[in-house]
Design a protein around this motif. Structure first.
Motif, PDB file in Angstrom:
ATOM      1  N   UNK A  50       6.069 -35.245  35.022  1.00  0.00           N
ATOM      2  CA  UNK A  50       6.186 -33.767  34.008  1.00  0.00           C
ATOM      3  C   UNK A  50       5.049 -33.424  33.487  1.00  0.00           C
ATOM      4  N   UNK A  51       4.260 -34.305  33.603  1.00  0.00           N
ATOM      5  CA  UNK A  51       3.051 -34.028  32.653  1.00  0.00           C
ATOM      6  C   UNK A  51       1.823 -33.984  33.496  1.00  0.00           C
ATOM      7  N   UNK A  52       1.752 -34.164  34.647  1.00  0.00           N
ATOM      8  CA  UNK A  52       0.864 -34.342  35.978  1.00  0.00           C
ATOM      9  C   UNK A  52       0.993 -32.999  36.671  1.00  0.00           C
ATOM     10  N   UNK A  53       2.791 -32.361  36.798  1.00  0.00           N
ATOM     11  CA  UNK A  53       2.979 -31.412  37.843  1.00  0.00           C
ATOM     12  C   UNK A  53       3.263 -29.934  36.802  1.00  0.00           C
ATOM     13  N   UNK A  54       3.292 -29.125  37.837  1.00  0.00           N
ATOM     14  CA  UNK A  54       2.798 -27.803  37.750  1.00  0.00           C
ATOM     15  C   UNK A  54       4.589 -27.734  37.203  1.00  0.00           C
ATOM     16  N   UNK A  55       5.135 -28.196  36.317  1.00  0.00           N
ATOM     17  CA  UNK A  55       6.854 -28.279  36.393  1.00  0.00           C
ATOM     18  C   UNK A  55       7.034 -26.825  34.795  1.00  0.00           C
ATOM     19  N   UNK A  56       8.368 -26.342  35.800  1.00  0.00           N
ATOM     20  CA  UNK A  56       8.501 -25.091  34.973  1.00  0.00           C
ATOM     21  C   UNK A  56       9.896 -25.506  33.820  1.00  0.00           C
ATOM     22  N   UNK A  57       9.848 -27.555  33.960  1.00  0.00           N
ATOM     23  CA  UNK A  57      10.355 -28.096  32.771  1.00  0.00           C
ATOM     24  C   UNK A  57       9.760 -28.174  31.828  1.00  0.00           C
ATOM     25  N   UNK A  58       8.864 -28.906  31.806  1.00  0.00           N
ATOM     26  CA  UNK A  58       7.997 -28.687  30.896  1.00  0.00           C
ATOM     27  C   UNK A  58       7.778 -27.489  30.177  1.00  0.00           C
ATOM     28  N   UNK A  59       7.359 -26.533  30.744  1.00  0.00           N
ATOM     29  CA  UNK A  59       7.095 -25.090  30.232  1.00  0.00           C
ATOM     30  C   UNK A  59       8.396 -24.595  29.460  1.00  0.00           C
ATOM     31  N   UNK A  78      11.726 -15.736  29.101  1.00  0.00           N
ATOM     32  CA  UNK A  78      12.041 -15.278  30.715  1.00  0.00           C
ATOM     33  C   UNK A  78      10.654 -15.859  31.288  1.00  0.00           C
ATOM     34  N   UNK A  79       9.584 -14.112  30.967  1.00  0.00           N
ATOM     35  CA  UNK A  79       8.616 -14.056  31.379  1.00  0.00           C
ATOM     36  C   UNK A  79       7.828 -15.755  31.009  1.00  0.00           C
ATOM     37  N   UNK A  80       7.932 -15.965  30.083  1.00  0.00           N
ATOM     38  CA  UNK A  80       6.570 -17.055  29.960  1.00  0.00           C
ATOM     39  C   UNK A  80       7.133 -18.361  31.400  1.00  0.00           C
ATOM     40  N   UNK A  81       8.439 -18.542  31.233  1.00  0.00           N
ATOM     41  CA  UNK A  81       8.849 -19.581  31.990  1.00  0.00           C
ATOM     42  C   UNK A  81       8.607 -19.527  33.439  1.00  0.00           C
ATOM     43  N   UNK A  82       8.901 -18.249  34.347  1.00  0.00           N
ATOM     44  CA  UNK A  82       8.954 -17.461  34.988  1.00  0.00           C
ATOM     45  C   UNK A  82       7.120 -18.071  36.059  1.00  0.00           C
ATOM     46  N   UNK A  83       8.127 -18.753  37.503  1.00  0.00           N
ATOM     47  CA  UNK A  83       6.932 -18.748  37.917  1.00  0.00           C
ATOM     48  C   UNK A  83       5.864 -17.123  38.030  1.00  0.00           C
TER      49      UNK A  83
END
Length: 557
Positions: A392-401, A469-474
């Motif tokens: 979660x900490x090393x990847x560009x995870x949407x979950x962490x966002x 939604x805008x903040x967490x969207x890829x």
């Protein structure tokens, strides 16, 4: 199967009204005086130990990324933690005055069945944040091991790239997790002395690092204070409305970073030996301690950028300690060993009570027939490791966002809780009805759910959703600036909207039973005498409540 379930039941617990065993056990019943051991200094120790850690040290780093300078970032931290202090005390009154925790708190707010919604939300956060802090603890353990055997830093990595972690980091995490296990056996009422000892150790350690950095820099606070943009690579905000909104977002994100701890504050204040124990101590130490560690983190990082210019900004203490050992001699190794031990201790301080025990309390509220605090703590710890938190900490995870933006949901939730107890109910509760899953309970509402709380919470969440939604969207969905500005105020705005709507709804449509309290001290919450040996009351003390509640239920019907 039934025999297996019978063996899994929590032993030596109180049974109330048959099926009500699924609603109460020793760990979620209102605490008797013998288990309420936290005085004012216990709360001071708790906040120093949970605040003086790696997360607190790096508080200002994300704010500098917004384009704020050091002093603007620290002002945002100051204002944010002043608000946090008020919210912590406000949401802690229930625990301090009625000695019930978060799971029971939400039964009179959301209804006996509706309370599962915030409970499940908080359990999820406990598991994930336990895992995240586990990683930070493992990094600190790596510093300690490498101070003894320097080659540990360059240990050959035999793990595949898909593992998302190097071997020495994984060893540090597993060691930290293993040492944590026996600490989970300590009941929360016995945390008082460990809090005080641990807080003294980590406070002295961070202060020594602060003084050392200033002395080594030879005066001044380092280059980060004088020209931050050159080090951070972020264009500074010079003024105007853009600066104002950036600082507002900084304040909101500061609150959001600890909003999960604000939410379940009654899990800790229920151990207060007297109701006022949590008030002044937390109003002072929450902002003071958090601001101090953030200042230490900024100044030490700035100074390190001056005398380790090729290392970049060493925000994390474990990265700084590695640099100190690399550029120093045997004395540096000894200093890194003791400093690393202090940060390991601080990670125990935040992860054991703040995440594992918190998850244990909430899980005991979810399944009290089978889970007590101890079992719940071990389950939280196991799941926190099982989710492989380093990924979660090393990847560009949407979950962490999403997780970092959870203030969108927790601010309104806290607003509903605080306004319900302080304004709607005027601090009056009927404890016995909090454990009755039946229409006769005044907290049953509509099929066990308080629709006023649902509407109030949704009223605080929906204005924040477009920005969220805008903040967490890829791929950002491109909302207007207005929605973004609303989202920037996530926690304070959500709290205010939901609290206001909740008060209005309950004024227009008052719930049944407002102002009612029990005629008798059903659970021995206020009259039980603490034994000389400090032991908890026996199960027979709780068993005597059965007839009282049965009588009360018949009278209500």
């Amino acid at each position: 199967m039934s025999s297996l379930l019978k063996r899994l039941e929590v032993k030596h617990e109180n049974e109330i009204e048959g099926e009500s065993t699924a609603w109460i056990n020793r760990d979620i019943v209102p605490l008797p005086p013998s288990r309420r051991t936290w005085g004012s200094w216990s709360f001071v120790g708790y906040w120093l130990l949970t605040g003086f850690n790696i997360s607190g040290w790096t508080t200002a780093s994300s704010l500098l990324g917004l384009g704020l300078n050091v002093w603007q970032a620290l002002i945002s931290v100051v204002i944010g933690y002043l608000i946090v202090a008020c919210a912590v005390v406000g949401n802690g009154f229930v625990g301090a005055e009625w000695h019930v925790g978060f799971p029971i708190y939400n039964r009179f707010v959301w209804g006996v069945f509706g309370s599962f919604f915030p409970l499940l939300m908080r359990i999820l956060l406990s598991i994930v944040w336990y895992g995240v802090q586990l990683v930070f603890g493992g990094k600190s353990v790596k510093v300690v091991i490498a101070a003894i055997w320097p080659s540990f830093y360059t240990l050959h990595n035999t793990l595949p790239q898909s593992a998302g972690i190097e071997l020495n980091d994984l060893i540090g995490i597993l060691v930290f997790a293993a040492v944590s296990m026996p600490l989970l056996l300590v009941p929360p009422e016995h945390f008082r002395k460990p809090f005080l000892v641990g807080s003294v150790i980590i406070t002295i350690t961070t202060f020594c690092m602060f003084v050392w950095a200033l002395a080594k820099q030879g005066g001044g606070g380092g280059p980060l204070l004088s020209h931050p943009s050159e080090l951070s690579g972020v264009q500074p905000i010079t003024g105007g409305s853009q600066l104002g909104w950036a600082m507002a977002y900084g304040i909101s994100s500061t609150i959001g970073s600890i909003c999960a701890g604000i939410l379940n504050q009654s899990d800790y204040t229920r151990f207060a030996s007297y109701p006022r124990a949590q008030i002044l101590s937390q109003l002072v130490i929450v902002p003071l301690g958090s601001i101090t560690i953030a200042l230490f983190g900024v100044i030490v990082t700035s100074c390190a950028a001056g005398f380790y210019p090729d290392q970049g900004l060493l925000w994390a203490p474990y990265d700084l300690l590695q640099a100190i050992q690399t550029h120093g001699g045997p004395g540096a190794r000894a200093a890194c060993f003791f400093a690393g031990c202090a940060f390991v201790l601080s990670q125990f301080g935040i992860n054991i009570p703040g995440n594992a025990v918190s998850g244990g309390i909430d899980l005991s509220g979810l399944l009290p027939k089978y889970i007590n605090i101890r079992r719940g703590s071990f389950l939280t710890a196991a799941l926190g490791l099982a989710i492989c938190p380093w990924k979660l900490l090393t990847g560009s995870s949407v979950f962490l966002t999403v997780l970092s933006s959870f203030a969108v949901f927790l601010g309104p939730l806290t607003g509903v809780m605080v306004s319900d107890y302080l304004i709607v109910r005027q601090k009056k509760l009927r404890l016995s009805h909090l454990y009755l899953p039946a229409p006769a309970s005044i907290y049953y509402f509509t099929y066990g759910v308080n629709l006023r709380a649902v509407i109030s919470w949704a009223s605080g969440v929906w204005p924040l959703m477009p920005g969220f939604v805008n903040a967490v969207s890829l791929d950002p969905i491109g909302v207007s600036e207005g929605w973004t500005r609303i989202y920037d105020l996530a926690w304070p705005l959500g709290f205010t909207l939901s609290a206001t709507v909740h008060v209005v709804l309950n004024t227009a449509f008052p719930p049944h039973g407002l102002g009612q309290v029990d005629d008798e001290d059903v659970f021995g919450t206020f009259t039980e005498k603490a034994p000389l040996d400090g032991s908890a009351p026996s199960d027979t003390d709780l068993e005597s409540t059965k007839e009282v509640i049965a009588r009360d239920l018949e009278a209500t019907v």
